[in-house]
Every structure is written in structure tokens, then in C-alpha cells.
Design an enzyme around this catalytic site. Structure first.
Site, PDB file in Angstrom:
ATOM      1  CE1 TYR A   1      -4.218  -2.500   5.327  1.00  0.00           C
ATOM      2  CE2 TYR A   1      -3.373  -0.282   5.002  1.00  0.00           C
ATOM      3  CZ  TYR A   1      -3.889  -1.451   4.484  1.00  0.00           C
ATOM      4  OH  TYR A   1      -4.059  -1.583   3.128  1.00  0.00           O
TER       5      TYR A   1
ATOM      6  CB  SER B   1      -0.857   0.016   1.269  1.00  0.00           C
ATOM      7  OG  SER B   1      -1.521   1.261   1.414  1.00  0.00           O
TER       8      SER B   1
END
Ligand code: NAD
Ligand code: MG
Length: 298
Positions: A203, A190
Site C-alpha cells: 500500500y 497518504s
């Protein structure tokens, strides 16, 4: 969307800049209940035989980025197995049907990525059903936003790391034992690996780990003829976001802070995975391909 993925449309206006209405779903969220619905290339992705005869396993292939990738892989000629949580059966059934409509074999593998035995069984069952495994996409992931580190429970921290990092390790280890030369592994990282949001501490940590794991493993497996790469999406409209993935005030303006001014659609990710899975990327390994709407990556 009548154009296919080769369209030269203006990327700013190719999709509407969505302003999603306030919405919450329990984790993991269903694509079926997303408002507005996401585009996975159902009506647009056109295959060109780029993965003819390949055998793929995609975790989290029921919805979002994994679903768009599953559709594209099948239309490019690959048999596709998808993993997902049992609660996601309605989304998974839709994607299984689309894989079969492309004339390829589909395999549905419901279960929990936090279970090491289940992770290893994904590889065994795919090899059994398709006669081998050439493409692994570690894409399933958990993202739950919290305003403060004081609100991140030990349980959440553990579950996020297990789902995003441990499962990738378990599945990859089982897959490498089976994969012939020419195989490819693609991990979903990401933009958070480089630009962590203050609300996504646990995360974002996993996404940096995934990037690092991919680059180290790529070097280790290169002599065996197995390539390892990653895709780093920016803000993409998927069920991950309204199921506690974002604070509500960010959700309703999702993706508008990108240079292209809009959130991405899962359909816009699939070509990156196809490229890294196909022989076209034969000299590309240890790379992270950003698909971020123009947000800079290192
Ligand atoms: P998504 O919700 O459609 O996909 C995530 C999938 O993960 C779910 O469908 C589910 O099947 C799977 N999953 C989660 N927990 C699981 C568990 N315990 N066991 C089994 N499966 C489990 O959302 P998405 O956005 O397409 O996410 C796919 C990947 O993309 C994730 O790794 C996510 O971190 C990454 N990503 C998403 C964005 C974004 O903006 N949507 C941005 C960067 C990276
Ligand atoms: Mg899902």
C-alpha cells in the site's frame, strides 16, 4: 457537531479521541457498520459557492474521505458523480441523496476499479450526464495490512497496485482527453508515502507512486491549464481501517500517536479537496497538501 468547518474550536478536542472497539468487516467495509460512526460533514459543512457549476467525478465517493468530499463539493455548487463497489450500494445511496439535497445533480457509478474499461467508462458517463468534467478526484483505494512480506500474496500485491495506481492512470488518461483549461485533478496519497508502516509495504508503495505521478503530471499539464495536486491524509476514521487496513492492536488506538492525539474525521479532509478544486488554488500545482493531525511531512 453543530459548528461548521469555519469553527475556531480547539483542534485537539474538536472531536473525541476515539478508541474504536475491536471490529472486523470484510473488504471494502461499510460506513454503515463503522463503530463509532464517522463524520462526513453531513450536519456541519456549509457551502459558499466556491465550485458553482463545476462537474466532478470522485472515485470511492460512497464513504470516508470521498464521501465527505462529495458532500462538500455538492454544497459548494458542483454536480457530483461517485464510483464505488457494488457491495457498497447502501453507503452510496446515502451520499447520492445528500448530493441531491444540496440541489445538485448526482450520478451513481458502481463497478470495479481493477477493470480498465470500467475506469474509462466513468469519465464517459460523467461527461454524458453533466455535459463535461472539470474536477477529477482519484480517491478509491485498497489497503490490507500484513505482518510480513511473506504473507503478501502475489494476488494482493497485484490488486493493491491495480486499484491504487493503474486505475488512477486509466481514469486520468480518459479525463485529460476531455478536460477544459481550468480543470483540476486531485489524487489521494497518504502520510504512508513518506513514513511507510512495516505492515503496509504494498500500500505505501502505491502512495509514493501516486505522489510522484501527481508531481510529474502537474508539470506536463500546466501549459494546458490543468492543475494536478494531491492530498496526504494521516490516520482518518473510515471503513478502510477495520476491513483489514490495520492490525487489531493498532485499530483500537487508531490515530492516538498523532501530535493532535486523535484520529481525523473525513469531514476534516473535505476543505483541502475544495481548496485544490476551486479557483482559489489557481497558482498551486504539483503540491501535496498534508492533513495529518500534525505528523510532519517533507
Ligand atoms: P473508504 O473505504 O471509505 O474509501 C475507499 C473506497 O475505495 C471505498 O469506499 C471503495 O468504494 C473504493 N474501492 C476500493 N477498492 C475498489 C475497487 N476495486 N473498485 C472500486 N472501488 C474501490 O476509506 P478512505 O480511508 O476514505 O479511503 C479513501 C482514500 O484515502 C484511499 O485512497 C486511501 O488510501 C486514502 N487514505 C486513507 C487514510 C485513512 O487513514 N483512512 C489515510 C491516508 C490515505
Ligand atoms: Mg466505501
Amino acid at each position: 457537531m453543530t459548528n461548521d468547518q469555519y469553527s475556531f474550536e480547539n483542534p485537539v478536542t474538536r472531536y473525541d479521541s476515539i478508541a474504536p472497539p475491536e471490529q472486523r468487516q470484510p473488504e471494502p467495509g461499510l460506513d454503515r457498520d463503522l463503530k463509532p460512526r464517522a463524520d462526513h460533514g453531513e450536519d456541519s459543512y456549509r457551502g459558499a459557492g466556491r465550485l458553482t457549476g463545476r462537474r466532478a467525478l470522485i472515485t470511492g465517493g460512497d464513504s470516508g474521505i470521498g464521501a465527505a468530499t462529495a458532500i462538500a463539493f455538492a454544497r459548494e455548487g458542483a454536480d457530483v458523480a461517485i464510483s464505488y463497489l457494488p457491495d457498497e450500494e447502501p453507503d452510496a445511496e446515502r451520499i447520492i441523496a445528500l448530493i441531491e439535497q444540496a440541489g445538485r445533480k448526482a450520478l451513481a457509478l458502481p463497478g470495479d476499479l481493477k477493470d480498465a474499461a470500467y475506469c474509462r467508462s466513468l469519465v464517459e458517463r460523467t461527461v454524458e450526464a453533466f455535459g463535461g468534467l472539470d474536477i477529477l478526484v482519484n480517491n478509491g483505494g485498497k489497503q490490507v495490512s500484513q505482518d510480513s512480506i511473506l504473507d503478501i500474496s502475489d494476488e494482493q500485491f497485484d490488486e493493491t497496485l491495480t486499484t491504487n495506481v493503474y486505475a488512477m492512470f486509466w481514469i486520468t488518461k480518459a479525463a485529460v482527453a476531455q478536460m477544459p483549461p481550468g480543470s483540476t485533478i486531485i489524487n489521494t496519497t497518504s502520510i504512508q508515502a513518506y513514513q511507510p508502516s512495516p505492515t503496509l509495504i504494498d500500500y505505501a508503495t502505491t502512495k509514493a507512486a501516486i505522489n510522484n505521478f501527481s508531481k510529474g503530471l502537474a508539470q506536463q499539464l500546466a501549459p494546458r491549464g490543468i492543475r494536478v495536486n494531491a492530498v496526504a491524509p494521516g490516520p482518518i476514521w473510515t471503513p478502510l481501517q477495520p476491513s483489514y487496513g490495520q492490525p487489531m492492536e493498532k485499530l483500537t488506538q487508531f490515530g492516538q500517536d498523532t501530535p493532535l492525539g486523535r484520529a481525523g474525521q473525513p469531514a476534516e479532509l473535505a476543505p483541502a479537496y475544495v481548496f485544490l478544486a476551486s479557483g482559489e488554488s489557481s497558482y498551486v500545482s504539483g503540491e501535496t497538501l498534508g492533513v495529518t493531525g500534525g505528523k510532519p511531512t517533507p
